[in-house]
Design a protein around this motif. Structure first.
Motif, PDB file in Angstrom:
ATOM      1  N   PHE A  60       0.819  -1.215   0.000  1.00 44.48           N
ATOM      2  CA  PHE A  60       0.000   0.000   0.000  1.00 44.48           C
ATOM      3  C   PHE A  60       0.851   1.263   0.000  1.00 44.48           C
ATOM      4  O   PHE A  60       0.470   2.266  -0.616  1.00 44.48           O
ATOM      5  CB  PHE A  60      -0.969  -0.018   1.183  1.00 44.48           C
ATOM      6  CG  PHE A  60      -2.210  -0.828   0.926  1.00 44.48           C
ATOM      7  CD1 PHE A  60      -3.253  -0.300   0.192  1.00 44.48           C
ATOM      8  CD2 PHE A  60      -2.330  -2.121   1.402  1.00 44.48           C
ATOM      9  CE1 PHE A  60      -4.403  -1.037  -0.067  1.00 44.48           C
ATOM     10  CE2 PHE A  60      -3.470  -2.874   1.162  1.00 44.48           C
ATOM     11  CZ  PHE A  60      -4.505  -2.337   0.422  1.00 44.48           C
TER      12      PHE A  60
ATOM     13  N   THR B 113       0.456   3.873  -3.006  1.00 46.00           N
ATOM     14  CA  THR B 113       0.062   5.239  -2.666  1.00 46.00           C
ATOM     15  C   THR B 113       1.085   6.253  -3.172  1.00 46.00           C
ATOM     16  O   THR B 113       0.717   7.308  -3.712  1.00 46.00           O
ATOM     17  CB  THR B 113      -0.105   5.385  -1.140  1.00 46.00           C
ATOM     18  OG1 THR B 113      -1.066   4.419  -0.680  1.00 46.00           O
ATOM     19  CG2 THR B 113      -0.576   6.781  -0.779  1.00 46.00           C
TER      20      THR B 113
ATOM     21  N   PHE C 225      -2.759  -6.774  -3.324  1.00 46.15           N
ATOM     22  CA  PHE C 225      -3.791  -5.754  -3.105  1.00 46.15           C
ATOM     23  C   PHE C 225      -5.180  -6.386  -3.178  1.00 46.15           C
ATOM     24  O   PHE C 225      -6.015  -6.200  -2.281  1.00 46.15           O
ATOM     25  CB  PHE C 225      -3.651  -4.656  -4.160  1.00 46.15           C
ATOM     26  CG  PHE C 225      -4.759  -3.630  -4.147  1.00 46.15           C
ATOM     27  CD1 PHE C 225      -4.671  -2.513  -3.327  1.00 46.15           C
ATOM     28  CD2 PHE C 225      -5.874  -3.777  -4.954  1.00 46.15           C
ATOM     29  CE1 PHE C 225      -5.684  -1.559  -3.317  1.00 46.15           C
ATOM     30  CE2 PHE C 225      -6.891  -2.836  -4.946  1.00 46.15           C
ATOM     31  CZ  PHE C 225      -6.794  -1.724  -4.125  1.00 46.15           C
TER      32      PHE C 225
ATOM     33  N   ARG D  97      -3.318   0.330   5.326  1.00 47.34           N
ATOM     34  CA  ARG D  97      -3.834   1.008   4.138  1.00 47.34           C
ATOM     35  C   ARG D  97      -4.332   2.423   4.428  1.00 47.34           C
ATOM     36  O   ARG D  97      -4.972   3.049   3.577  1.00 47.34           O
ATOM     37  CB  ARG D  97      -4.948   0.178   3.497  1.00 47.34           C
ATOM     38  CG  ARG D  97      -6.146  -0.103   4.382  1.00 47.34           C
ATOM     39  CD  ARG D  97      -7.227  -0.849   3.626  1.00 47.34           C
ATOM     40  NE  ARG D  97      -7.846  -0.019   2.630  1.00 47.34           N
ATOM     41  CZ  ARG D  97      -8.623  -0.477   1.643  1.00 47.34           C
ATOM     42  NH1 ARG D  97      -8.836  -1.763   1.516  1.00 47.34           N
ATOM     43  NH2 ARG D  97      -9.161   0.347   0.773  1.00 47.34           N
TER      44      ARG D  97
ATOM     45  N   PHE E 193      -3.340   5.050   1.878  1.00 40.91           N
ATOM     46  CA  PHE E 193      -4.047   4.819   0.620  1.00 40.91           C
ATOM     47  C   PHE E 193      -5.490   5.310   0.726  1.00 40.91           C
ATOM     48  O   PHE E 193      -6.004   5.970  -0.193  1.00 40.91           O
ATOM     49  CB  PHE E 193      -4.000   3.330   0.284  1.00 40.91           C
ATOM     50  CG  PHE E 193      -4.816   2.937  -0.913  1.00 40.91           C
ATOM     51  CD1 PHE E 193      -4.381   3.229  -2.202  1.00 40.91           C
ATOM     52  CD2 PHE E 193      -6.018   2.265  -0.762  1.00 40.91           C
ATOM     53  CE1 PHE E 193      -5.129   2.863  -3.313  1.00 40.91           C
ATOM     54  CE2 PHE E 193      -6.772   1.884  -1.873  1.00 40.91           C
ATOM     55  CZ  PHE E 193      -6.324   2.187  -3.148  1.00 40.91           C
TER      56      PHE E 193
END
Length: 199
Positions: free
Chosen positions: A65, A69, A104, A123, A126
């Motif tokens: 993540f 991101t 993911f 996460r 993100f």
């Protein structure tokens, strides 16, 4: 070689093989024994750096993540972002990093229930980026009467959860990046334009 550098390389070596194992097999199918065999890693060394399978899995998910991101942040501008630009950026990243895409999807669609709170932490950046981009997209539109941006984002998140449940029930956790992205794109656009007021 200094001990600090040796430790860093050992952790990185373990994480590299663990990342591939979790990406290919998911949390439930992954095996510490396979990770150790693939990387010629002793269990003692692995457990020196990572307390257990859960700790190792969370380290892999966090890396996934973080790197996703960072890539999206570099490609997208909240001032000009459109839904297509957002999903195109995701598709580009996943095409270049297929193991990230598999991890993911597995994390989003089929997370181990006892790790859900920890996964939310992995996460968080993100999710914050998604909220920023969704807010920027929605601010350019006229929403349906009585619907504010926080409510719209909350409904989009519910819709995303429904998509994840559908993928899990259909056994599509590890489908190809383009197929997964296209489904997300279509369902997002359906939900988004259902929120926008008609003239």
């Amino acid at each position: 070689m200094k001990q600090e550098e040796k430790n860093r390389k050992s952790r990185e070596h373990i994480l590299e093989h663990a990342f591939e194992e979790f990406a290919q097999r998911g949390y439930f199918g992954a095996s510490v024994n396979t990770i150790c065999a693939a990387g010629k890693i002793s269990k003692g060394l692995l457990y020196h750096y990572y307390a257990d399978k859960d700790t190792l899995y969370l380290a892999c998910v966090e890396r996934c993540f973080q790197e996703l991101t960072a890539a999206l942040s570099a490609l997208l501008d909240a001032e000009t972002v459109t839904p297509d630009q957002y999903f195109d950026a995701r598709l580009v990243f996943f095409a270049q990093h297929p193991l990230h895409q598999r991890l993911f999807c597995d994390t989003v669609v089929n997370p181990p229930s006892h790790l859900c709170q920890a996964l939310a932490g992995c996460r968080a950046s993100f999710d914050a980026l998604n909220e920023t981009m969704l807010t920027a997209i929605l601010e350019k539109q006229t929403l349906a009467e009585g619907l504010g941006i926080p409510d719209a984002i909350a409904q989009l998140r519910i819709f995303e959860d429904c998509v994840s449940s559908y993928l899990k029930s259909a056994g599509q956790e590890a489908q190809q990046a383009e197929q997964h992205n296209q489904l997300c794109r279509r369902t997002f656009q359906t939900m988004l334009y259902g929120l926008i007021a008609r003239p």
